[in-house]
Design an enzyme around this catalytic site. Sequence first.
Site, mmCIF file in Angstrom:
data_model
loop_
_atom_site.group_PDB
_atom_site.id
_atom_site.type_symbol
_atom_site.label_atom_id
_atom_site.label_comp_id
_atom_site.label_asym_id
_atom_site.label_seq_id
_atom_site.Cartn_x
_atom_site.Cartn_y
_atom_site.Cartn_z
ATOM 1 N N ASP A 14 56.933 -19.656 -7.930
ATOM 2 C CA ASP A 14 57.931 -20.692 -7.650
ATOM 3 C C ASP A 14 59.294 -20.086 -7.326
ATOM 4 O O ASP A 14 60.019 -20.600 -6.472
ATOM 5 C CB ASP A 14 58.086 -21.635 -8.853
ATOM 6 N N ARG A 34 63.559 -9.905 -15.397
ATOM 7 C CA ARG A 34 63.800 -9.289 -16.716
ATOM 8 C C ARG A 34 64.212 -7.826 -16.570
ATOM 9 O O ARG A 34 65.152 -7.370 -17.162
ATOM 10 C CB ARG A 34 62.540 -9.419 -17.567
ATOM 11 N N LEU A 59 66.980 -12.796 -20.602
ATOM 12 C CA LEU A 59 67.395 -14.175 -20.878
ATOM 13 C C LEU A 59 67.324 -14.531 -22.363
ATOM 14 O O LEU A 59 67.834 -15.563 -22.789
ATOM 15 C CB LEU A 59 66.547 -15.161 -20.068
ATOM 16 N N LEU A 80 62.906 -20.793 -13.807
ATOM 17 C CA LEU A 80 61.466 -20.776 -13.520
ATOM 18 C C LEU A 80 60.831 -19.588 -14.228
ATOM 19 O O LEU A 80 59.786 -19.091 -13.805
ATOM 20 C CB LEU A 80 61.252 -20.668 -11.996
ATOM 21 N N SER A 125 56.504 -28.921 -17.903
ATOM 22 C CA SER A 125 55.070 -28.927 -17.614
ATOM 23 C C SER A 125 54.384 -30.201 -18.097
ATOM 24 O O SER A 125 54.639 -30.667 -19.215
ATOM 25 C CB SER A 125 54.409 -27.735 -18.298
ATOM 26 N N GLU A 127 51.539 -30.309 -19.094
ATOM 27 C CA GLU A 127 50.712 -29.871 -20.220
ATOM 28 C C GLU A 127 51.300 -30.353 -21.568
ATOM 29 O O GLU A 127 50.555 -30.560 -22.524
ATOM 30 C CB GLU A 127 50.653 -28.336 -20.171
ATOM 31 N N TYR A 148 51.693 -22.730 -25.303
ATOM 32 C CA TYR A 148 52.465 -22.902 -24.068
ATOM 33 C C TYR A 148 53.117 -24.286 -24.036
ATOM 34 O O TYR A 148 54.308 -24.441 -23.752
ATOM 35 C CB TYR A 148 51.549 -22.718 -22.852
ATOM 36 N N PHE A 187 45.077 -17.824 -12.761
ATOM 37 C CA PHE A 187 45.028 -19.284 -12.600
ATOM 38 C C PHE A 187 43.756 -19.650 -11.846
ATOM 39 O O PHE A 187 43.318 -18.944 -10.934
ATOM 40 C CB PHE A 187 46.287 -19.775 -11.878
#
Length: 315
Positions: A14, A34, A59, A80, A125, A127, A148, A187
């Site tokens: 993304d 990172r 972060l 993201l 999400s 989810e 998650y 995925f």
Amino acid sequence: MRKTALICGVSGQDGALLAKLLLTKGYKVVGQTRKLQSSYPNLMKLGLIGKVDVLACDLMDKKAVKEMLLDVEPDEIYNLSGQSSVGLSFEKPLETFESHTLPVANILEVMRSEKLNARFFNAGSGECYGNSDIAIEIGMPMQPISPYAMAKASALMLVERYREIYGVYACTGVLFNHESPLRGERFVTQKIISSAVQISKGQMDKLELGNLDVIRDWGWAEEYVEAMWLMLQRDKAEDFVIATGKPYSLEDFVKATFDALGLKWLDYVSSSERYMRGNEVHSNYGNPKALKEKTGWAASLKMKGVIKKMLEGQI
Ligand code: GDR
């Protein structure tokens, strides 16, 4: 005046797609990662090397986040970042939790304390809402059942409360599955597409998956990053579902992929315990109506369109 966007997690699917979109809109794009890497495969595939200013920032470290935000002075911040695999979160629960909550808390806290004049989009999400036989909308109770999902639910609540209590311009896009050739093989869609293509070329003969009965809502990632941008162009910060609204089973996805390659899926695909999750969300799909009403956005590609585009990206 040229706007500056800061994309946290620019090296992911993304992040790279959003960077491409914002560059075409004339933004200066700064991308956070990172650690600086020797290569950025997703940015490279999109021809964005040298066009995005990549910087390294942890972060999880509030001081580092503050320095980054004061230095970049972004008009828009998109988060993201974080460990994005639900499956992997069962093996790395704490790491996953921290990777989604601390960055959001740090960004919001710097926005509040420094009174930053920036707008913040956080990737949420579907989810978080767990199993649902009806299309998920904002306001429905969250029922996170994976590490998650707990992380994403906490981040969503942080955004909501900072907006409500402190008036920070911050919103969450509750994203449902969105795919592209930039997806990693962890995925399921990329695993299916890449395996089916190899099977069609005689380079592989079997594909093992987990639960084929799960219901998901698969859209095209390039369209979803447009929705993220549209959400930040509104005067009022509000959360929205970003989805196609069309539920399909994983078996539908597998069958349509093999059909598109002229193969019978039952000859090649089996279901194995190995790929089943500790706690599985059976049915999860979104209702994008509110976003359409407020911004005009709607997903034009549904499951079969997504498969077609992913196959084009592979072959
Ligand atoms: P998901 O995506 O967990 O929905 O999260 P994923 O592609 O991993 O799984 C989709 C569904 O397929 C089932 N499944 C398998 N999954 C994988 N990875 N591998 C398999 O072999 C397999 N077999 C069956 C899964 O159990 C699951 O039900 C994605 C991510 O992008 C998140 O970051 C995002 O928040 C949500 O979508 C919305």
